[in-house]
Design a protein around this motif. Sequence first.
Motif, PDB file in Angstrom:
ATOM      1  N   GLU A 174       0.775  -1.495  -0.311  1.00 24.53           N
ATOM      2  CA  GLU A 174      -0.063  -0.202  -0.179  1.00 24.53           C
ATOM      3  C   GLU A 174       1.177   1.257  -0.164  1.00 24.53           C
ATOM      4  N   ARG A 175       2.054   1.477   0.143  1.00 20.66           N
ATOM      5  CA  ARG A 175       3.017   2.518   0.772  1.00 20.66           C
ATOM      6  C   ARG A 175       3.373   2.513  -0.903  1.00 20.66           C
ATOM      7  N   TYR A 176       3.543   1.720  -1.413  1.00 19.44           N
ATOM      8  CA  TYR A 176       4.138   2.038  -3.381  1.00 19.44           C
ATOM      9  C   TYR A 176       3.045   2.412  -4.025  1.00 19.44           C
ATOM     10  N   LEU A 177       2.019   1.385  -3.868  1.00 18.09           N
ATOM     11  CA  LEU A 177       0.915   2.237  -4.541  1.00 18.09           C
ATOM     12  C   LEU A 177       0.241   3.287  -4.278  1.00 18.09           C
ATOM     13  N   HIS A 178       0.555   3.970  -2.598  1.00 17.60           N
ATOM     14  CA  HIS A 178       0.389   5.928  -2.444  1.00 17.60           C
ATOM     15  C   HIS A 178       1.814   6.170  -2.976  1.00 17.60           C
ATOM     16  N   GLU A 179       3.349   5.961  -2.972  1.00 15.03           N
ATOM     17  CA  GLU A 179       3.960   7.245  -3.341  1.00 15.03           C
ATOM     18  C   GLU A 179       4.231   6.925  -4.974  1.00 15.03           C
ATOM     19  N   ASN A 180       3.333   6.126  -5.906  1.00 12.10           N
ATOM     20  CA  ASN A 180       3.265   6.254  -7.330  1.00 12.10           C
ATOM     21  C   ASN A 180       2.445   6.580  -7.808  1.00 12.10           C
ATOM     22  N   GLY A 181       1.644   7.594  -6.163  1.00 17.54           N
ATOM     23  CA  GLY A 181       0.117   8.152  -6.853  1.00 17.54           C
ATOM     24  C   GLY A 181      -1.269   7.768  -6.670  1.00 17.54           C
ATOM     25  N   PHE A 182      -1.284   6.468  -5.916  1.00 18.70           N
ATOM     26  CA  PHE A 182      -3.085   6.492  -6.276  1.00 18.70           C
ATOM     27  C   PHE A 182      -2.880   6.049  -4.576  1.00 18.70           C
ATOM     28  N   GLU A 183      -3.895   7.369  -3.767  1.00 23.99           N
ATOM     29  CA  GLU A 183      -4.510   7.110  -2.832  1.00 23.99           C
ATOM     30  C   GLU A 183      -4.743   6.275  -2.454  1.00 23.99           C
ATOM     31  N   ILE A 184      -5.214   5.684  -0.953  1.00 21.99           N
ATOM     32  CA  ILE A 184      -5.735   4.519  -0.672  1.00 21.99           C
ATOM     33  C   ILE A 184      -6.819   4.783   0.549  1.00 21.99           C
ATOM     34  N   ILE A 185      -8.016   4.520   0.452  1.00 25.32           N
ATOM     35  CA  ILE A 185      -9.190   4.487   1.908  1.00 25.32           C
ATOM     36  C   ILE A 185      -9.863   2.735   2.034  1.00 25.32           C
ATOM     37  N   LYS A 186      -9.702   3.447   3.047  1.00 25.79           N
ATOM     38  CA  LYS A 186      -9.887   1.297   3.776  1.00 25.79           C
ATOM     39  C   LYS A 186     -11.397   1.932   4.596  1.00 25.79           C
ATOM     40  N   PHE A 187     -12.690   0.854   4.188  1.00 22.70           N
ATOM     41  CA  PHE A 187     -13.773   0.809   4.636  1.00 22.70           C
ATOM     42  C   PHE A 187     -14.054  -0.471   5.935  1.00 22.70           C
TER      43      PHE A 187
END
Length: 287
Positions: A165-178
């Motif tokens: 998830e950090r990898y995705l975030h650092e590549n321009g993808f925000e993550i929200i988990k419900f």
Amino acid sequence: MNDFDAYKIDQQRTRRLEEFDTSVSDRPTDDELKNKLIPESIERLKELHWKLYAEAETGVIVVLQALDAGGKDEAISYIFSNLNAQGLKTNAFQKPSEKEKKHDYLWRMHDLMPERGQVGILNRSHYEEVIAPRVHDLLGEEAIPDETDKEAVWSMRYRQINDFERYLHENGFEIIKFFFNVSKEVQRDRLLERLKDPKKNWEFSFSDVEERQYWDDYQAIFADMLSKTATEHAPWYVLPADDEWYARYIVSSVMIDVLEQIDPEFPTFTEEEQEKIDEAIRTLESE
């Protein structure tokens, strides 16, 4: 906009689900939510989503986790189905195929990820790999390194998921988990409704009832999962899922907040492009 930080976990520390209510009294009425607040939030969400899609610089990944009848599908129907279909990617997480089993457990996630400009909905997700296999002791069916201590697999996977998830975030993808935190009593009522209402029979699976015998195991594992995988860049929101309309409103409000922080804008023309636009306008108007 309301402050929903009371439902947010954004750092790794031990939390118990009992700390989070499945229903709250201090909230708007269902009528106000259905007829005013949610429609207004959807309009704002649609506006921001169009800008996100047009700008195509950032993607948003939305993880929805719950027990059956928790309210995930309804959130998709009432909230996300209103968005621009071209900028939306919805995935229902299924059991791995034979091909997928030959790869690492996160391998298949890449095909489920949204593009820049899209909102990707994961109806269940990679978190299934630290839930059902743990409840039902299914790890023996998976290929794991021989030297790996089975008891250490879960903490290892939490770390791997956090890194992913950090990898995705650092590549321009925000993550929200419900996480839809539904009570055992309300889940029972919703399952009964599915059984008794012919229009909802298709939603019912006999496994839904069978899994209730593992309720306490699921609750303990959910609490562990939430505690170990909540991070600043990929927080969890624990929704009071007995209040289904309020839970949907929290989802839409959090989505708006995340998109407003991204602050997408419609692309603008350069001076050279604007000159060509003006020329095209003159050409068309002179026909």
